[in-house]
Design an enzyme around this catalytic site. Structure first.
Site, PDB file in Angstrom:
ATOM      1  N   SER A   1       0.807  -1.221   0.000  1.00  0.00           N
ATOM      2  CA  SER A   1       0.000   0.000   0.000  1.00  0.00           C
ATOM      3  C   SER A   1       0.840   1.271   0.000  1.00  0.00           C
ATOM      4  CB  SER A   1      -0.897  -0.010   1.233  1.00  0.00           C
ATOM      5  OG  SER A   1      -0.118  -0.329   2.373  1.00  0.00           O
TER       6      SER A   1
ATOM      7  N   THR B   1      -1.977   3.426   4.281  1.00  0.00           N
ATOM      8  CA  THR B   1      -0.959   4.471   4.241  1.00  0.00           C
ATOM      9  C   THR B   1      -0.044   4.360   5.448  1.00  0.00           C
ATOM     10  OG1 THR B   1      -2.492   5.949   3.168  1.00  0.00           O
ATOM     11  CG2 THR B   1      -0.750   6.999   4.459  1.00  0.00           C
TER      12      THR B   1
ATOM     13  N   ARG C   1      -6.703  10.200  -9.395  1.00  0.00           N
ATOM     14  CA  ARG C   1      -7.290  10.449  -8.071  1.00  0.00           C
ATOM     15  C   ARG C   1      -6.182  10.725  -7.045  1.00  0.00           C
ATOM     16  NH1 ARG C   1      -6.755   7.895  -2.730  1.00  0.00           N
ATOM     17  NH2 ARG C   1      -8.730   8.066  -1.667  1.00  0.00           N
TER      18      ARG C   1
ATOM     19  N   THR D   1      -5.313   7.633   8.088  1.00  0.00           N
ATOM     20  CA  THR D   1      -5.313   6.518   7.149  1.00  0.00           C
ATOM     21  C   THR D   1      -6.767   6.105   6.911  1.00  0.00           C
ATOM     22  OG1 THR D   1      -4.467   4.300   6.708  1.00  0.00           O
ATOM     23  CG2 THR D   1      -5.020   4.786   8.993  1.00  0.00           C
TER      24      THR D   1
HETATM   25  N1  ASP Z   1      -5.754   7.483   2.929  1.00  0.00           N
HETATM   26  C1  ASP Z   1      -5.324   6.776   1.762  1.00  0.00           C
HETATM   27  C2  ASP Z   1      -6.038   7.283   0.549  1.00  0.00           C
HETATM   28  O1  ASP Z   1      -7.226   7.509   0.605  1.00  0.00           O
HETATM   29  C3  ASP Z   1      -5.492   5.302   1.850  1.00  0.00           C
HETATM   30  C4  ASP Z   1      -5.083   4.644   3.135  1.00  0.00           C
HETATM   31  O2  ASP Z   1      -4.745   5.212   4.119  1.00  0.00           O
HETATM   32  O3  ASP Z   1      -5.068   3.485   3.176  1.00  0.00           O
HETATM   33  O4  ASP Z   1      -5.419   7.372  -0.476  1.00  0.00           O
END
Ligand code: ASP
Length: 336
Positions: free
Chosen positions: A85, A198, A226, A249
């Site tokens: 990720s 994240t 995006r 996150t």
């Molecule tokens: N916050 C991140 C996003 O929307 C994804 C995540 O934290 O997993 O891109």
């Protein structure tokens, strides 16, 4: 409690906080997970925070600066293809491109950010150079890539065989479900428990300065172009060296709508302890969305005195904490 009484209570706590900054004394609301006045500490999201914290701690423990620690720390998952990720090997968008978002912020509220950056393994270091070497805060897409290459970064293929395989199987599943009818349906599928994570990292150094970093490949299967909350100062990350720092996150769109991390810090300014500040913003997200089964957002906060806390919508969010007293530990976040 009447609003006037609440105001008086907050004012008292705020004054105590102001006293801490001015006079080196700490006095805070109950409910914080820890109090480590003036000791270095680093905290970060999810279990990939453990090796990231270890790299950051090397710097903090040798008297280094928080800003260097948070950059070095998150470079560990950025380079690890098994962390799906973040960075190299990250989840691709729905067209199969790995596009990365990252930002960094120091104790002087200097900050740098890159969004939708392709082909560069360490977006956090590009964000750091945006902060250090340009008059800007944020560079995106082609411009961010051009800047990175001018700064000597190498263009690489970030799509590992594993991430390609994962991408193919998500696309197949969606096509089988005939879910790709319109963007409304795509929205249901971009974040689930296992397709995001994240790394956000917050650190306090021996000089008592705070910094933070945040880096991600974003939500798997997102539309090309995006950008989530993670590279947006105030949403995915915020640092105010007088008060504290926060990062986020989960579903970035919901974090952006609340100016999430900035709000968490603002609540701490008004006397809320880190966990309760995180909880308040989680509750606002729940209030605007109702009960959606898969909606996950988590916040992590570090106060100026080293107290920290977290809160998430769903069970399963955890974070890593490294300090001299307890070493490096993974903690389950409380949830709604
Ligand atoms: N916050 C991140 C996003 O929307 C994804 C995540 O934290 O997993 O891109």
């Amino acid at each position: 409690m009447s609003s006037r009484r609440r105001f008086i209570k907050n004012t008292t706590l705020y004054s105590a906080f102001g006293g801490f900054i001015a006079a080196g004394e700490a006095s805070y609301a109950a409910g914080s997970l820890s109090k480590h006045t003036n000791e270095p500490i680093v905290i970060s999201t999810w279990n990939h925070g453990l090796p990231a914290n270890a790299a950051a701690w090397e710097i903090l423990n040798n008297g280094g600066k928080a800003i260097d620690a948070v950059e070095a720390g998150v470079k560990v998952p950025e380079a690890d293809p098994n962390v799906r990720s973040v960075g190299y090997g990250g989840y691709p968008d729905r067209d199969g491109n790995v596009t990365l978002d990252a930002c960094i912020m120091d104790e002087n509220q200097q900050c740098g950010s890159v969004a939708c950056l392709e082909h560069i393994k360490h977006p956090i270091s590009v964000a750091r150079l945006v902060m250090d070497k340009t008059p800007h805060v944020m560079l995106v897409g082609e411009g961010a890539l051009e800047f990175a290459m001018n700064q000597g970064f190498k263009k690489e293929n970030l799509l590992t065989p594993e991430s390609l395989k994962g991408w193919r199987s998500i696309r197949k599943e969606l096509e089988t479900k005939k879910a790709i009818v319109n963007i409304e349906n795509e929205r249901q599928t971009i974040i689930s428990e296992d397709n995001h994570d994240t790394i956000g990292m917050l650190a306090l150094d021996v000089a008592g300065n705070l910094s933070g970093s945040c880096t991600t490949s974003g939500a798997a299967n997102k539309l090309h172009g995006r950008v989530g909350d993670s590279p947006i100062i105030g949403a995915g990350l915020f640092v105010d060296n007088e008060i504290g720092a926060a990062c986020a996150t989960g579903l970035g769109e919901e974090v952006i709508k609340q100016a999430g991390s900035a709000m968490v810090v603002e609540l701490m300014r008004n006397g809320r302890d880190p966990e309760s500040a995180c909880k308040e913003i989680v509750q606002r997200i729940i209030k605007t969305n109702g009960a959606k089964k898969d909606l996950q957002v988590g916040f992590l906060a570090l106060r100026k005195d080293g107290a920290y806390g977290a809160f998430s919508i769903l069970k399963g969010f955890n974070f890593a904490v490294f300090d001299a007293k307890n070493g490096n530990k993974l903690i389950d976040s409380p949830f709604s």
